[in-house]
Motif scaffolding. Structure first.
Motif, PDB file in Angstrom:
ATOM      1  N   THR A 117      -2.832  -1.055  -1.315  1.00 29.87           N
ATOM      2  CA  THR A 117      -3.156   0.165  -0.577  1.00 29.87           C
ATOM      3  C   THR A 117      -3.260   1.372  -1.503  1.00 29.87           C
ATOM      4  OG1 THR A 117      -0.814   0.500  -0.132  1.00 29.87           O
ATOM      5  CG2 THR A 117      -2.102  -0.611   1.573  1.00 29.87           C
ATOM      6  N   LYS A 118      -2.916   1.182  -2.783  1.00 33.95           N
ATOM      7  CA  LYS A 118      -3.101   2.280  -3.744  1.00 33.95           C
ATOM      8  C   LYS A 118      -4.521   2.220  -4.271  1.00 33.95           C
ATOM      9  CE  LYS A 118       1.578   3.026  -5.252  1.00 33.95           C
ATOM     10  NZ  LYS A 118       2.410   3.427  -6.370  1.00 33.95           N
ATOM     11  N   ASP A 119      -5.089   3.400  -4.523  1.00 33.85           N
ATOM     12  CA  ASP A 119      -6.449   3.397  -5.065  1.00 33.85           C
ATOM     13  C   ASP A 119      -6.556   4.390  -6.216  1.00 33.85           C
ATOM     14  OD1 ASP A 119      -6.325   5.780  -3.714  1.00 33.85           O
ATOM     15  OD2 ASP A 119      -7.812   5.265  -2.206  1.00 33.85           O
ATOM     16  N   GLY A 120      -7.770   4.668  -6.635  1.00 33.20           N
ATOM     17  CA  GLY A 120      -7.970   5.604  -7.741  1.00 33.20           C
ATOM     18  C   GLY A 120      -7.348   5.098  -9.021  1.00 33.20           C
ATOM     19  N   ALA A 121      -6.593   5.975  -9.708  1.00 28.76           N
ATOM     20  CA  ALA A 121      -6.005   5.644 -11.012  1.00 28.76           C
ATOM     21  C   ALA A 121      -5.084   4.435 -10.929  1.00 28.76           C
ATOM     22  CB  ALA A 121      -5.245   6.842 -11.558  1.00 28.76           C
ATOM     23  N   ASP A 122      -4.384   4.282  -9.789  1.00 27.63           N
ATOM     24  CA  ASP A 122      -3.451   3.163  -9.648  1.00 27.63           C
ATOM     25  C   ASP A 122      -4.151   1.806  -9.702  1.00 27.63           C
ATOM     26  OD1 ASP A 122      -1.102   4.699  -9.386  1.00 27.63           O
ATOM     27  OD2 ASP A 122      -1.659   5.191  -7.340  1.00 27.63           O
ATOM     28  N   MET A 123      -5.444   1.796  -9.382  1.00 24.72           N
ATOM     29  CA  MET A 123      -6.176   0.526  -9.388  1.00 24.72           C
ATOM     30  C   MET A 123      -6.418   0.024 -10.813  1.00 24.72           C
ATOM     31  SD  MET A 123      -8.956   0.382  -6.403  1.00 24.72           S
ATOM     32  CE  MET A 123      -8.471  -0.339  -4.857  1.00 24.72           C
ATOM     33  N   MET A 124      -6.141   0.875 -11.806  1.00 24.81           N
ATOM     34  CA  MET A 124      -6.354   0.466 -13.184  1.00 24.81           C
ATOM     35  C   MET A 124      -5.168  -0.330 -13.742  1.00 24.81           C
ATOM     36  SD  MET A 124      -9.301   1.577 -13.380  1.00 24.81           S
ATOM     37  CE  MET A 124      -9.685   1.168 -15.073  1.00 24.81           C
TER      38      MET A 124
ATOM     39  N   ILE B 296       5.989  -2.329  -5.143  1.00 26.39           N
ATOM     40  CA  ILE B 296       5.031  -3.367  -4.725  1.00 26.39           C
ATOM     41  C   ILE B 296       4.957  -3.427  -3.202  1.00 26.39           C
ATOM     42  CG2 ILE B 296       4.581  -5.866  -4.700  1.00 26.39           C
ATOM     43  CD1 ILE B 296       5.745  -5.886  -7.590  1.00 26.39           C
ATOM     44  N   VAL B 297       6.110  -3.354  -2.542  1.00 32.20           N
ATOM     45  CA  VAL B 297       6.139  -3.359  -1.072  1.00 32.20           C
ATOM     46  C   VAL B 297       5.233  -2.258  -0.519  1.00 32.20           C
ATOM     47  CG1 VAL B 297       7.589  -2.967   0.972  1.00 32.20           C
ATOM     48  CG2 VAL B 297       8.433  -4.381  -0.902  1.00 32.20           C
ATOM     49  N   LEU B 298       5.275  -1.086  -1.150  1.00 32.80           N
ATOM     50  CA  LEU B 298       4.482   0.051  -0.680  1.00 32.80           C
ATOM     51  C   LEU B 298       2.977  -0.167  -0.847  1.00 32.80           C
ATOM     52  CD1 LEU B 298       6.697   2.989  -2.001  1.00 32.80           C
ATOM     53  CD2 LEU B 298       6.420   2.250   0.380  1.00 32.80           C
ATOM     54  N   GLN B 299       2.600  -1.151  -1.654  1.00 38.22           N
ATOM     55  CA  GLN B 299       1.177  -1.450  -1.850  1.00 38.22           C
ATOM     56  C   GLN B 299       0.662  -2.508  -0.875  1.00 38.22           C
ATOM     57  OE1 GLN B 299      -0.167  -1.812  -6.020  1.00 38.22           O
ATOM     58  NE2 GLN B 299       1.964  -1.409  -6.542  1.00 38.22           N
ATOM     59  N   ILE B 300       1.594  -3.135  -0.141  1.00 42.39           N
ATOM     60  CA  ILE B 300       1.196  -4.150   0.848  1.00 42.39           C
ATOM     61  C   ILE B 300       0.801  -3.432   2.140  1.00 42.39           C
ATOM     62  CG2 ILE B 300       1.994  -6.118   2.231  1.00 42.39           C
ATOM     63  CD1 ILE B 300       3.975  -6.741  -0.064  1.00 42.39           C
ATOM     64  N   PRO B 301      -0.370  -3.752   2.705  1.00 43.18           N
ATOM     65  CA  PRO B 301      -0.753  -3.117   3.975  1.00 43.18           C
ATOM     66  C   PRO B 301       0.365  -3.258   5.012  1.00 43.18           C
ATOM     67  CG  PRO B 301      -2.581  -4.392   3.088  1.00 43.18           C
ATOM     68  CD  PRO B 301      -1.396  -4.692   2.215  1.00 43.18           C
TER      69      PRO B 301
ATOM     70  N   PHE C 102       5.113 -10.412   6.699  1.00 43.12           N
ATOM     71  CA  PHE C 102       4.385 -11.691   6.690  1.00 43.12           C
ATOM     72  C   PHE C 102       5.242 -12.771   6.047  1.00 43.12           C
ATOM     73  CE2 PHE C 102       0.754 -14.377   5.015  1.00 43.12           C
ATOM     74  CZ  PHE C 102       0.225 -14.691   6.254  1.00 43.12           C
ATOM     75  N   ASP C 103       5.333 -13.931   6.714  1.00 41.71           N
ATOM     76  CA  ASP C 103       6.238 -14.961   6.207  1.00 41.71           C
ATOM     77  C   ASP C 103       5.533 -16.084   5.450  1.00 41.71           C
ATOM     78  OD1 ASP C 103       5.031 -16.069   8.379  1.00 41.71           O
ATOM     79  OD2 ASP C 103       6.861 -16.567   9.470  1.00 41.71           O
ATOM     80  N   ASN C 104       4.466 -15.725   4.767  1.00 40.26           N
ATOM     81  CA  ASN C 104       3.778 -16.666   3.875  1.00 40.26           C
ATOM     82  C   ASN C 104       3.514 -15.974   2.540  1.00 40.26           C
ATOM     83  OD1 ASN C 104       3.001 -19.238   5.415  1.00 40.26           O
ATOM     84  ND2 ASN C 104       2.390 -17.636   6.840  1.00 40.26           N
ATOM     85  N   ARG C 105       3.079 -16.777   1.575  1.00 43.27           N
ATOM     86  CA  ARG C 105       2.821 -16.257   0.232  1.00 43.27           C
ATOM     87  C   ARG C 105       1.614 -15.321   0.225  1.00 43.27           C
ATOM     88  NH1 ARG C 105       1.554 -19.908  -5.003  1.00 43.27           N
ATOM     89  NH2 ARG C 105       3.097 -18.987  -6.405  1.00 43.27           N
ATOM     90  N   ILE C 106       1.743 -14.212  -0.499  1.00 41.38           N
ATOM     91  CA  ILE C 106       0.679 -13.210  -0.605  1.00 41.38           C
ATOM     92  C   ILE C 106       0.277 -13.042  -2.063  1.00 41.38           C
ATOM     93  CG2 ILE C 106       0.215 -10.709  -0.449  1.00 41.38           C
ATOM     94  CD1 ILE C 106       2.137 -10.660   1.974  1.00 41.38           C
ATOM     95  N   GLU C 107      -1.026 -12.971  -2.293  1.00 41.20           N
ATOM     96  CA  GLU C 107      -1.529 -12.521  -3.588  1.00 41.20           C
ATOM     97  C   GLU C 107      -2.012 -11.090  -3.364  1.00 41.20           C
ATOM     98  OE1 GLU C 107      -4.589 -14.368  -6.725  1.00 41.20           O
ATOM     99  OE2 GLU C 107      -5.562 -13.411  -5.020  1.00 41.20           O
ATOM    100  N   LEU C 108      -1.370 -10.155  -4.042  1.00 39.58           N
ATOM    101  CA  LEU C 108      -1.735  -8.738  -3.914  1.00 39.58           C
ATOM    102  C   LEU C 108      -2.606  -8.379  -5.106  1.00 39.58           C
ATOM    103  CD1 LEU C 108      -1.143  -6.138  -2.220  1.00 39.58           C
ATOM    104  CD2 LEU C 108       0.687  -5.677  -3.856  1.00 39.58           C
ATOM    105  N   THR C 109      -3.787  -7.861  -4.831  1.00 41.26           N
ATOM    106  CA  THR C 109      -4.713  -7.615  -5.928  1.00 41.26           C
ATOM    107  C   THR C 109      -5.558  -6.355  -5.660  1.00 41.26           C
ATOM    108  OG1 THR C 109      -6.291  -8.719  -7.394  1.00 41.26           O
ATOM    109  CG2 THR C 109      -6.567  -9.118  -5.037  1.00 41.26           C
TER     110      THR C 109
END
Length: 199
Positions: free
Chosen positions: A151-158, A176-181, A187-194
Protein backbone atom coordinates in the motif's frame (compact mmCIF):
# COMPACT_ATOMS: atom_id res chain seq x y z
CA UNK A 1 -2.14 -21.88 -12.53
CA UNK A 2 1.16 -20.16 -11.76
CA UNK A 3 0.00 -17.24 -9.65
CA UNK A 4 -2.96 -15.55 -7.98
CA UNK A 5 -2.69 -11.75 -7.77
CA UNK A 6 -5.10 -9.46 -5.92
CA UNK A 7 -6.02 -5.92 -6.92
CA UNK A 8 -7.41 -4.48 -3.68
CA UNK A 9 -9.84 -1.61 -3.11
CA UNK A 10 -7.23 1.15 -2.79
CA UNK A 11 -5.08 0.13 -5.75
CA UNK A 12 -8.08 -0.07 -8.08
CA UNK A 13 -8.51 3.70 -7.86
CA UNK A 14 -4.83 4.42 -8.57
CA UNK A 15 -4.27 4.91 -12.31
CA UNK A 16 -0.46 5.04 -12.06
CA UNK A 17 -0.37 1.78 -10.12
CA UNK A 18 -2.71 0.04 -12.58
CA UNK A 19 -0.55 1.09 -15.54
CA UNK A 20 2.60 -0.18 -13.76
CA UNK A 21 0.81 -3.41 -12.86
CA UNK A 22 -0.34 -3.98 -16.46
CA UNK A 23 3.23 -3.45 -17.74
CA UNK A 24 4.56 -5.94 -15.21
CA UNK A 25 1.81 -8.42 -16.06
CA UNK A 26 2.75 -8.23 -19.76
CA UNK A 27 6.19 -9.63 -18.87
CA UNK A 28 4.90 -12.32 -16.50
CA UNK A 29 5.42 -15.91 -17.58
CA UNK A 30 2.86 -18.67 -17.13
CA UNK A 31 -0.88 -18.56 -16.59
CA UNK A 32 -2.50 -16.76 -13.70
CA UNK A 33 -5.62 -15.34 -12.11
CA UNK A 34 -6.03 -11.68 -11.15
CA UNK A 35 -8.96 -10.99 -8.81
CA UNK A 36 -10.64 -7.72 -7.87
CA UNK A 37 -13.71 -6.24 -6.21
CA UNK A 38 -14.95 -2.67 -6.26
CA UNK A 39 -13.15 0.61 -5.61
CA UNK A 40 -13.77 4.23 -4.62
CA UNK A 41 -15.71 4.35 -7.90
CA UNK A 42 -18.64 2.80 -5.96
CA UNK A 43 -18.97 5.97 -3.87
CA UNK A 44 -19.03 8.11 -6.99
CA UNK A 45 -21.94 6.03 -8.32
CA UNK A 46 -23.74 6.34 -4.96
CA UNK A 47 -23.50 10.12 -5.27
CA UNK A 48 -25.69 9.89 -8.39
CA UNK A 49 -28.52 8.45 -6.24
CA UNK A 50 -27.89 4.68 -6.64
CA UNK A 51 -28.21 2.40 -3.56
CA UNK A 52 -24.92 0.99 -2.21
CA UNK A 53 -25.59 -2.69 -3.09
CA UNK A 54 -26.43 -1.86 -6.69
CA UNK A 55 -23.57 0.66 -6.93
CA UNK A 56 -21.05 -1.96 -5.70
CA UNK A 57 -22.18 -4.47 -8.33
CA UNK A 58 -22.20 -1.85 -11.08
CA UNK A 59 -18.74 -0.53 -10.16
CA UNK A 60 -17.26 -4.03 -10.01
CA UNK A 61 -18.64 -5.03 -13.42
CA UNK A 62 -17.45 -1.74 -14.91
CA UNK A 63 -13.95 -2.20 -13.45
CA UNK A 64 -13.81 -5.70 -14.92
CA UNK A 65 -14.34 -4.21 -18.42
CA UNK A 66 -11.94 -1.31 -17.83
CA UNK A 67 -9.16 -3.56 -16.54
CA UNK A 68 -9.37 -5.97 -19.46
CA UNK A 69 -9.19 -2.95 -21.83
CA UNK A 70 -6.11 -1.69 -19.95
CA UNK A 71 -4.52 -5.14 -20.24
CA UNK A 72 -5.31 -5.23 -23.98
CA UNK A 73 -3.49 -1.90 -24.39
CA UNK A 74 -0.37 -3.63 -23.02
CA UNK A 75 -0.83 -6.63 -25.31
CA UNK A 76 -1.96 -8.96 -22.52
CA UNK A 77 -4.35 -11.73 -23.63
CA UNK A 78 -6.97 -11.72 -20.88
CA UNK A 79 -10.45 -13.09 -20.26
CA UNK A 80 -12.70 -10.88 -18.12
CA UNK A 81 -15.12 -12.82 -15.94
CA UNK A 82 -17.41 -12.30 -13.00
CA UNK A 83 -17.51 -15.16 -10.51
CA UNK A 84 -21.26 -15.69 -10.94
CA UNK A 85 -20.99 -16.43 -14.67
CA UNK A 86 -21.80 -20.08 -15.36
CA UNK A 87 -21.81 -20.53 -11.55
CA UNK A 88 -18.01 -20.53 -11.61
CA UNK A 89 -17.82 -19.37 -7.98
CA UNK A 90 -20.66 -19.94 -5.51
CA UNK A 91 -20.92 -18.99 -1.85
CA UNK A 92 -22.70 -21.90 -0.14
CA UNK A 93 -23.43 -22.95 3.46
CA UNK A 94 -20.42 -25.28 3.11
CA UNK A 95 -18.08 -22.46 2.08
CA UNK A 96 -16.97 -20.98 -1.22
CA UNK A 97 -17.13 -23.49 -4.08
CA UNK A 98 -14.85 -23.06 -7.11
CA UNK A 99 -15.53 -24.80 -10.44
CA UNK A 100 -11.84 -25.46 -11.06
CA UNK A 101 -12.43 -27.55 -14.17
CA UNK A 102 -14.38 -24.75 -15.88
CA UNK A 103 -11.67 -22.18 -15.11
CA UNK A 104 -8.90 -24.50 -16.32
CA UNK A 105 -10.78 -25.14 -19.57
CA UNK A 106 -10.59 -21.46 -20.57
CA UNK A 107 -8.48 -20.93 -23.70
CA UNK A 108 -4.69 -20.89 -23.89
CA UNK A 109 -2.07 -18.76 -22.20
CA UNK A 110 -4.47 -16.12 -21.00
CA UNK A 111 -4.67 -14.08 -17.83
CA UNK A 112 -8.00 -14.70 -16.10
CA UNK A 113 -9.40 -11.46 -14.70
CA UNK A 114 -12.03 -12.49 -12.16
CA UNK A 115 -14.31 -10.22 -10.14
CA UNK A 116 -15.65 -11.11 -6.70
CA UNK A 117 -19.30 -11.05 -7.81
CA UNK A 118 -20.68 -14.51 -7.04
CA UNK A 119 -23.98 -16.34 -6.53
CA UNK A 120 -24.93 -17.22 -2.97
CA UNK A 121 -27.08 -20.08 -1.64
CA UNK A 122 -30.26 -18.05 -2.23
CA UNK A 123 -29.29 -17.56 -5.88
CA UNK A 124 -28.57 -13.87 -5.28
CA UNK A 125 -25.69 -11.90 -6.75
CA UNK A 126 -23.33 -10.73 -3.98
CA UNK A 127 -19.81 -9.28 -3.71
CA UNK A 128 -17.74 -11.91 -1.90
CA UNK A 129 -15.03 -10.49 0.40
CA UNK A 130 -11.73 -10.66 -1.53
CA UNK A 131 -9.92 -12.65 1.22
CA UNK A 132 -12.65 -15.34 1.02
CA UNK A 133 -12.34 -15.54 -2.78
CA UNK A 134 -8.54 -15.56 -2.63
CA UNK A 135 -8.51 -18.33 0.00
CA UNK A 136 -10.91 -20.50 -2.02
CA UNK A 137 -8.89 -20.10 -5.24
CA UNK A 138 -5.62 -20.74 -3.40
CA UNK A 139 -7.00 -24.05 -2.12
CA UNK A 140 -8.67 -25.06 -5.40
CA UNK A 141 -5.53 -24.51 -7.49
CA UNK A 142 -3.09 -25.68 -4.77
CA UNK A 143 -1.02 -22.51 -4.97
CA UNK A 144 1.62 -21.66 -2.35
CA UNK A 145 0.57 -18.04 -1.77
CA UNK A 146 -1.42 -15.08 -3.03
CA UNK A 147 0.31 -11.95 -4.33
CA UNK A 148 -0.66 -8.62 -2.77
CA UNK A 149 0.75 -5.22 -3.59
CA UNK A 150 2.25 -2.88 -1.00
CA UNK A 151 0.00 0.00 0.00
CA UNK A 152 3.06 2.27 0.04
CA UNK A 153 3.87 4.03 -3.19
CA UNK A 154 6.23 6.63 -4.61
CA UNK A 155 9.73 6.53 -3.10
CA UNK A 156 8.83 3.56 -0.89
CA UNK A 157 8.30 1.43 -4.00
CA UNK A 158 12.04 1.64 -4.66
CA UNK A 159 12.76 -0.61 -1.67
CA UNK A 160 14.92 -3.45 -2.93
CA UNK A 161 13.85 -6.22 -0.54
CA UNK A 162 10.60 -7.04 -2.36
CA UNK A 163 8.93 -9.48 -2.58
CA UNK A 164 8.32 -10.23 1.11
CA UNK A 165 6.72 -13.50 2.19
CA UNK A 166 4.29 -13.16 5.10
CA UNK A 167 3.48 -16.46 6.80
CA UNK A 168 0.13 -16.90 8.61
CA UNK A 169 0.43 -16.44 12.39
CA UNK A 170 4.17 -15.72 12.16
CA UNK A 171 5.42 -12.53 13.84
CA UNK A 172 5.57 -9.71 11.30
CA UNK A 173 7.37 -6.38 11.50
CA UNK A 174 4.87 -3.53 12.03
CA UNK A 175 6.19 -1.62 8.99
CA UNK A 176 5.35 -4.65 6.82
CA UNK A 177 1.89 -5.06 8.36
CA UNK A 178 1.14 -1.44 7.41
CA UNK A 179 1.91 -2.27 3.77
CA UNK A 180 -0.65 -5.09 3.64
CA UNK A 181 -4.05 -3.93 2.32
CA UNK A 182 -6.47 -3.55 5.26
CA UNK A 183 -8.86 -6.32 4.26
CA UNK A 184 -5.99 -8.89 4.16
CA UNK A 185 -4.36 -8.16 7.53
CA UNK A 186 -6.19 -11.11 9.14
CA UNK A 187 -5.72 -13.42 6.12
CA UNK A 188 -4.86 -16.93 7.27
CA UNK A 189 -2.82 -18.03 4.27
CA UNK A 190 0.64 -17.23 2.95
CA UNK A 191 1.06 -13.81 1.31
CA UNK A 192 3.69 -12.56 -1.10
CA UNK A 193 3.84 -8.79 -0.66
CA UNK A 194 5.38 -7.04 -3.61
CA UNK A 195 5.33 -4.02 -5.96
CA UNK A 196 4.69 -4.04 -9.72
CA UNK A 197 8.40 -3.77 -10.59
CA UNK A 198 9.14 -7.08 -8.86
CA UNK A 199 5.87 -8.91 -9.68
Amino acid sequence: MNYLAVLDYEHLDNGMFLTSFARALAKKKGRGIVIHGDSEYTNRIIQTGVMRDEATIRATKDLNHRLVALFADEGIPAIALNGYQKSMITDTENGVQVDKQQIESLPGETVILLSNLVINGENRLIPLPLPDLAGALLTAFELKHITLFSTKDGADMMVKNYPIIVEPEAPVNESIVLQIPDEFRQFDNRIELTVPSTF
